[in-house]
Write a protein that holds these residues in place. Structure first.
Motif, PDB file in Angstrom:
ATOM      1  N   GLU A  19       0.864  -1.185   0.000  1.00  0.00           N
ATOM      2  CA  GLU A  19       0.000   0.000   0.000  1.00  0.00           C
ATOM      3  C   GLU A  19       0.899   1.235   0.000  1.00  0.00           C
ATOM      4  OE1 GLU A  19      -3.640   0.587   2.614  1.00  0.00           O
ATOM      5  OE2 GLU A  19      -2.250   2.080   3.464  1.00  0.00           O
ATOM      6  N   VAL A  20       0.690   2.090  -0.978  1.00  0.00           N
ATOM      7  CA  VAL A  20       1.443   3.339  -1.072  1.00  0.00           C
ATOM      8  C   VAL A  20       0.523   4.476  -0.631  1.00  0.00           C
ATOM      9  CG1 VAL A  20       2.750   4.886  -2.580  1.00  0.00           C
ATOM     10  CG2 VAL A  20       2.749   2.413  -3.024  1.00  0.00           C
ATOM     11  N   SER A  21       1.000   5.299   0.244  1.00  0.00           N
ATOM     12  CA  SER A  21       0.186   6.438   0.695  1.00  0.00           C
ATOM     13  C   SER A  21       1.003   7.725   0.619  1.00  0.00           C
ATOM     14  CB  SER A  21      -0.321   6.216   2.124  1.00  0.00           C
ATOM     15  OG  SER A  21       0.746   6.225   3.042  1.00  0.00           O
ATOM     16  N   TYR A  22       0.329   8.814   0.331  1.00  0.00           N
ATOM     17  CA  TYR A  22       0.969  10.114   0.245  1.00  0.00           C
ATOM     18  C   TYR A  22      -0.117  11.188   0.211  1.00  0.00           C
ATOM     19  CZ  TYR A  22      -0.056   9.145  -4.696  1.00  0.00           C
ATOM     20  OH  TYR A  22      -0.680   8.803  -5.873  1.00  0.00           O
ATOM     21  N   LYS A  23       0.301  12.413   0.297  1.00  0.00           N
ATOM     22  CA  LYS A  23      -0.613  13.546   0.129  1.00  0.00           C
ATOM     23  C   LYS A  23      -0.178  14.332  -1.101  1.00  0.00           C
ATOM     24  CE  LYS A  23      -1.605  13.986   5.078  1.00  0.00           C
ATOM     25  NZ  LYS A  23      -1.538  14.884   6.272  1.00  0.00           N
ATOM     26  N   TYR A  24      -1.176  14.817  -1.835  1.00  0.00           N
ATOM     27  CA  TYR A  24      -0.887  15.564  -3.063  1.00  0.00           C
ATOM     28  C   TYR A  24      -1.369  16.992  -2.899  1.00  0.00           C
ATOM     29  CZ  TYR A  24      -0.486  16.722  -8.018  1.00  0.00           C
ATOM     30  OH  TYR A  24      -0.137  17.307  -9.206  1.00  0.00           O
ATOM     31  N   PHE A  25      -0.452  17.947  -3.081  1.00  0.00           N
ATOM     32  CA  PHE A  25      -0.795  19.359  -2.918  1.00  0.00           C
ATOM     33  C   PHE A  25      -1.553  19.842  -4.142  1.00  0.00           C
ATOM     34  CE2 PHE A  25       0.469  23.973  -2.871  1.00  0.00           C
ATOM     35  CZ  PHE A  25      -0.304  24.303  -1.770  1.00  0.00           C
ATOM     36  N   ALA A  26      -2.774  20.337  -3.947  1.00  0.00           N
ATOM     37  CA  ALA A  26      -3.681  20.662  -5.055  1.00  0.00           C
ATOM     38  C   ALA A  26      -4.183  22.088  -4.919  1.00  0.00           C
ATOM     39  CB  ALA A  26      -4.853  19.686  -5.065  1.00  0.00           C
ATOM     40  N   SER A  27      -3.387  23.027  -5.424  1.00  0.00           N
ATOM     41  CA  SER A  27      -3.719  24.446  -5.259  1.00  0.00           C
ATOM     42  C   SER A  27      -3.975  25.177  -6.564  1.00  0.00           C
ATOM     43  CB  SER A  27      -2.579  25.156  -4.521  1.00  0.00           C
ATOM     44  OG  SER A  27      -1.391  25.128  -5.305  1.00  0.00           O
ATOM     45  N   VAL A  28      -3.828  24.485  -7.697  1.00  0.00           N
ATOM     46  CA  VAL A  28      -3.997  25.118  -9.006  1.00  0.00           C
ATOM     47  C   VAL A  28      -5.329  24.689  -9.601  1.00  0.00           C
ATOM     48  CG1 VAL A  28      -3.086  25.311 -11.346  1.00  0.00           C
ATOM     49  CG2 VAL A  28      -1.510  25.199  -9.396  1.00  0.00           C
ATOM     50  N   LEU A  29      -6.100  25.663 -10.089  1.00  0.00           N
ATOM     51  CA  LEU A  29      -7.401  25.356 -10.687  1.00  0.00           C
ATOM     52  C   LEU A  29      -7.403  25.757 -12.155  1.00  0.00           C
ATOM     53  CD1 LEU A  29     -10.294  24.409 -10.560  1.00  0.00           C
ATOM     54  CD2 LEU A  29     -10.955  26.631  -9.602  1.00  0.00           C
ATOM     55  N   ASN A  30      -7.252  24.755 -13.022  1.00  0.00           N
ATOM     56  CA  ASN A  30      -7.451  24.942 -14.447  1.00  0.00           C
ATOM     57  C   ASN A  30      -8.026  23.655 -15.013  1.00  0.00           C
ATOM     58  OD1 ASN A  30      -5.234  23.160 -15.170  1.00  0.00           O
ATOM     59  ND2 ASN A  30      -3.826  24.846 -14.742  1.00  0.00           N
ATOM     60  N   ALA A  31      -8.127  23.547 -16.319  1.00  0.00           N
ATOM     61  CA  ALA A  31      -8.814  22.392 -16.904  1.00  0.00           C
ATOM     62  C   ALA A  31      -7.996  21.114 -16.865  1.00  0.00           C
ATOM     63  CB  ALA A  31      -9.212  22.700 -18.349  1.00  0.00           C
ATOM     64  N   GLY A  32      -6.725  21.199 -16.511  1.00  0.00           N
ATOM     65  CA  GLY A  32      -5.906  19.995 -16.472  1.00  0.00           C
ATOM     66  C   GLY A  32      -5.271  19.736 -15.126  1.00  0.00           C
ATOM     67  N   SER A  33      -5.716  20.452 -14.102  1.00  0.00           N
ATOM     68  CA  SER A  33      -5.071  20.380 -12.794  1.00  0.00           C
ATOM     69  C   SER A  33      -5.876  19.540 -11.812  1.00  0.00           C
ATOM     70  CB  SER A  33      -4.900  21.795 -12.224  1.00  0.00           C
ATOM     71  OG  SER A  33      -6.173  22.357 -11.944  1.00  0.00           O
ATOM     72  N   THR A  34      -5.390  19.510 -10.568  1.00  0.00           N
ATOM     73  CA  THR A  34      -6.097  18.899  -9.446  1.00  0.00           C
ATOM     74  C   THR A  34      -6.197  19.957  -8.365  1.00  0.00           C
ATOM     75  OG1 THR A  34      -5.419  16.644  -9.961  1.00  0.00           O
ATOM     76  CG2 THR A  34      -5.928  17.119  -7.670  1.00  0.00           C
ATOM     77  N   PHE A  35      -7.394  20.043  -7.732  1.00  0.00           N
ATOM     78  CA  PHE A  35      -7.651  21.176  -6.852  1.00  0.00           C
ATOM     79  C   PHE A  35      -8.612  20.770  -5.733  1.00  0.00           C
ATOM     80  CE2 PHE A  35     -10.151  25.020  -5.775  1.00  0.00           C
ATOM     81  CZ  PHE A  35      -9.123  25.898  -5.430  1.00  0.00           C
ATOM     82  N   MET A  36      -8.348  21.275  -4.548  1.00  0.00           N
ATOM     83  CA  MET A  36      -9.252  21.047  -3.415  1.00  0.00           C
ATOM     84  C   MET A  36      -9.393  22.320  -2.604  1.00  0.00           C
ATOM     85  SD  MET A  36      -9.144  18.157  -0.360  1.00  0.00           S
ATOM     86  CE  MET A  36      -7.601  18.728   0.383  1.00  0.00           C
ATOM     87  N   ASP A  37     -10.636  22.641  -2.257  1.00  0.00           N
ATOM     88  CA  ASP A  37     -10.896  23.736  -1.323  1.00  0.00           C
ATOM     89  C   ASP A  37     -12.183  23.431  -0.577  1.00  0.00           C
ATOM     90  OD1 ASP A  37     -12.953  24.328  -3.103  1.00  0.00           O
ATOM     91  OD2 ASP A  37     -12.232  26.326  -3.622  1.00  0.00           O
ATOM     92  N   ASP A  38     -12.747  24.440   0.073  1.00  0.00           N
ATOM     93  CA  ASP A  38     -13.959  24.218   0.864  1.00  0.00           C
ATOM     94  C   ASP A  38     -15.176  23.916   0.013  1.00  0.00           C
ATOM     95  OD1 ASP A  38     -13.460  27.096   0.166  1.00  0.00           O
ATOM     96  OD2 ASP A  38     -15.544  27.253   0.817  1.00  0.00           O
ATOM     97  N   GLN A  39     -15.082  24.083  -1.309  1.00  0.00           N
ATOM     98  CA  GLN A  39     -16.214  23.911  -2.209  1.00  0.00           C
ATOM     99  C   GLN A  39     -16.178  22.598  -2.985  1.00  0.00           C
ATOM    100  OE1 GLN A  39     -16.293  26.484  -5.748  1.00  0.00           O
ATOM    101  NE2 GLN A  39     -18.417  26.988  -5.302  1.00  0.00           N
ATOM    102  N   GLN A  40     -14.983  22.067  -3.237  1.00  0.00           N
ATOM    103  CA  GLN A  40     -14.907  20.935  -4.146  1.00  0.00           C
ATOM    104  C   GLN A  40     -13.647  20.099  -3.968  1.00  0.00           C
ATOM    105  OE1 GLN A  40     -13.815  21.774  -8.318  1.00  0.00           O
ATOM    106  NE2 GLN A  40     -13.527  23.934  -7.735  1.00  0.00           N
ATOM    107  N   LEU A  41     -13.742  18.861  -4.468  1.00  0.00           N
ATOM    108  CA  LEU A  41     -12.602  17.988  -4.694  1.00  0.00           C
ATOM    109  C   LEU A  41     -12.588  17.723  -6.197  1.00  0.00           C
ATOM    110  CD1 LEU A  41     -10.308  16.085  -3.782  1.00  0.00           C
ATOM    111  CD2 LEU A  41     -12.046  14.287  -3.527  1.00  0.00           C
ATOM    112  N   TYR A  42     -11.602  18.270  -6.873  1.00  0.00           N
ATOM    113  CA  TYR A  42     -11.509  18.164  -8.329  1.00  0.00           C
ATOM    114  C   TYR A  42     -10.190  17.490  -8.659  1.00  0.00           C
ATOM    115  CZ  TYR A  42     -10.076  20.042 -12.934  1.00  0.00           C
ATOM    116  OH  TYR A  42      -9.590  20.191 -14.208  1.00  0.00           O
ATOM    117  N   VAL A  43     -10.264  16.373  -9.388  1.00  0.00           N
ATOM    118  CA  VAL A  43      -9.063  15.573  -9.615  1.00  0.00           C
ATOM    119  C   VAL A  43      -8.918  15.173 -11.074  1.00  0.00           C
ATOM    120  CG1 VAL A  43      -7.851  13.436  -9.034  1.00  0.00           C
ATOM    121  CG2 VAL A  43      -9.114  14.661  -7.252  1.00  0.00           C
ATOM    122  N   ASN A  44      -7.768  15.502 -11.651  1.00  0.00           N
ATOM    123  CA  ASN A  44      -7.298  14.878 -12.879  1.00  0.00           C
ATOM    124  C   ASN A  44      -6.326  13.790 -12.418  1.00  0.00           C
ATOM    125  OD1 ASN A  44      -7.909  16.086 -15.765  1.00  0.00           O
ATOM    126  ND2 ASN A  44      -7.996  17.795 -14.306  1.00  0.00           N
TER     127      ASN A  44
END
Length: 573
Positions: A83-108
């Protein structure tokens, strides 16, 4: 391969991710992190966003030796599972990025999921740990927050948005269900579905089928300026903003990028150059065929809007004039072919880069697509077009699960043009011959001519420079080779301070107009150093404006080609 993505502590923007792998047949396991994402042919090295990486086996942490910036080696002899575990920093919001905030979890997923290269063809699953009131917008259905994928390629080609603020509508077209998902401070307007349905129907008619049974538009509508789209086989993600301008100033962009990304469902996601078949996420995937992947798509995306009646001819005319202007204003066309520029997107394909070094696969590819389209229509007496070329390639390669080569593309074009196009491909796709003559000829075949007008900016027209005012400073951003400014020794980013002893104060055009027929003496600030320059009078006009004008007496065939090409009667434009 089993993955879990958790929505947790969104203010940190670190997304917890776990991946479970069967390693029972591997004595040594290489874990690979993607270094790029399809649709953006440049390295992104997503691993730079990884935090707290660890590998667990039998409930104990085991050693994972990093052997490159994006690979780990793990001794898995005698182990069944890790099992591999890690955290991914997701601060960029565009059409090809990954992003998380209080409103959404958006993942490419291609941004953030580690994998074992030998197991890319294995089935995958993805489990989301999200609030119960979150909906999931994705091209693949989730049941109890779990989705299954036929392989890793399918998984990373299926981005999702999870949020409790999603808006959803759908429509059926030609037997296919299309879903619209909006996240942002804007409602889905009534006019959106009819407009999307019209160009969608036209695209499906040209191909005779759609690659998938359902398709999802995922719109990230932001409150700030944004414009970006990324294609996927079963969906597209499109980021636009600001939200308050979506249905006025931004609506043409909304339609344009939506049509462009839908066309990619056939061209790129299904029909793909052999160099990208299959994708290798661990390294650069070089290809000279960006002029087909992005150039044809750019051309077709806009053409379908006017051809289907969503937009008027005047709109398309302005878009075409932009293509011409960008081409003739880019002096990299004398240095690098569009094929070479495609190969080099991995270096600097999405930024201006070194001046006059390269061209755009989008822009040049679109103009060349137009020229081939008109050639085919003319040679076939208006019976065939570039639509037939792409449809044939789709049937011969995409449906047979194989990639095409540059020679395959050339031969298919020649089949419908009924002409040997070796010289055309050599000169214009793989060479740096001027487009002007062949483009003028193509325009003539649809009853139009290309005309030049003087640039309205005096400094651009007389000196041959394009300036921008930055924090009150007039900076030189572009220089026409051989122009008065070039001969006078002006450099990029020079700040123009005085013209013939007059203080510029942000209005360089006023001073150039006053001395347009004379030598113009400048004082520029070059990285803080004052430099005196003299720009000779050349009696030439630089950076002309390119326009489309109706020809005076086109033939009936030219009028018929024009009407079938864009769906508009020549006599009515």
């Amino acid at each position: 391969m089993k993955y879990t993505i958790k929505y947790d502590k969104p203010n940190t923007q670190y997304i917890p991710i776990t991946a479970e792998f069967d390693v029972s047949e591997l004595d040594e396991t290489i874990l690979q992190f993607p270094v790029w994402r399809p649709g953006r042919y440049e390295r992104s090295d997503f691993v730079k966003n990884v935090h707290s990486f660890q590998v667990i086996a039998n409930k104990k942490k085991i050693q994972a030796k990093k052997i490159s910036k994006d690979q780990w080696k793990v001794d898995t002899k005698g182990l069944d599972q890790i099992e591999v575990s890690y955290k991914y920093f997701a601060s960029v919001l565009n059409a090809g990025s990954t992003f998380m905030d209080d409103q959404q979890l958006y993942v490419n997923q291609v941004n953030c999921l580690i994998y074992i290269p030998e197991q890319q063809s294995n089935p995958c699953s993805l489990k989301l740990k999200i609030p119960d009131d979150f909906e999931i917008a994705c091209g693949v259905a989730f049941e109890d927050k779990i989705a299954c994928f036929k392989d890793f390629h399918h998984l990373v080609d299926s981005p999702f948005i999870a949020s409790n603020q999603l808006q959803h509508k759908k429509f059926d077209c030609k037997g296919v269900t299309f879903h619209l998902w909006f996240l942002g401070e804007v409602e889905i307007a009534d006019k959106v579905i009819p407009d999307l349905e019209r160009y969608t129907a036209s695209q499906i008619e040209k191909f005779g089928q759609f690659p998938v049974d359902e398709y999802h538009y995922l719109y990230q509508i932001q409150n700030i300026k944004a414009y970006h789209g990324v294609e996927h086989q079963q969906s597209t993600v499109i980021s636009l903003g600001p939200a308050h301008e979506l249905y006025n100033k931004l609506y043409d962009d909304f339609l344009g990028v939506s049509s462009h990304e839908l066309y990619h469902t056939w061209n790129v996601k299904a029909l793909r150059p052999a160099d990208w078949f299959p994708y290798d996420y661990s390294k650069e995937n070089y290809s000279v065929l960006g002029y087909v992947a992005e150039g044809v798509t750019t051309y077709m995306g806009d053409l379908f809007l006017v051809e289907s009646g969503v937009k008027e001819w005047e709109w398309y005319k302005k878009e075409f004039e932009k293509l011409m202007q960008r081409h003739f204003d880019n002096f990299g066309r004398f240095n690098y072919s569009v094929a070479e520029s495609s190969f080099d997107t991995w270096l600097d394909g999405y930024v201006p880069g070194a001046p006059n070094r390269k061209v755009s696969i989008y822009n040049e590819g679109a103009l060349l697509s137009f020229m081939l389209d008109v050639k085919i229509r003319t040679n076939s007496n208006n019976k065939s077009s570039l639509h037939d070329v792409i449809k044939t390639l789709y049937e011969e390669f995409a449906l047979k699960k194989k990639g095409y080569t540059e020679e395959d593309f050339k031969k298919t074009v020649e089949q419908f043009a009924d002409e040997d196009l070796t010289e055309f491909f050599t000169n214009y796709y793989n060479g740096t011959h001027s487009f002007e003559t062949v483009l003028s000829k193509a325009l003539e075949q649809i009853g139009f001519v290309m005309e030049l007008e003087h640039n309205k900016s005096w400094s651009t027209r007389i000196l041959g420079i394009v300036c921008a005012v930055e924090r009150g400073e007039t900076k030189v951003k572009k220089i026409y080779p051989g122009s008065s400014a070039d001969l006078g020794g002006i450099m990029l980013d020079d700040e123009i301070v005085f013209i013939n002893e007059g203080t510029v104060d942000g209005d360089v055009d006023k001073w150039v107009a006053q001395f347009q027929n004379n030598q113009i003496d400048l004082i520029v600030s070059r990285k803080g150093r004052k430099v005196a320059l003299s720009c000779p009078h050349t009696n030439k006009s630089f950076f002309p404006i390119y326009k489309l004008k109706k020809a005076k007496a086109p033939s009936n065939l030219q009028k018929r080609i024009f009407k079938k090409w864009c769906g508009t009667d020549w006599d009515e434009v």
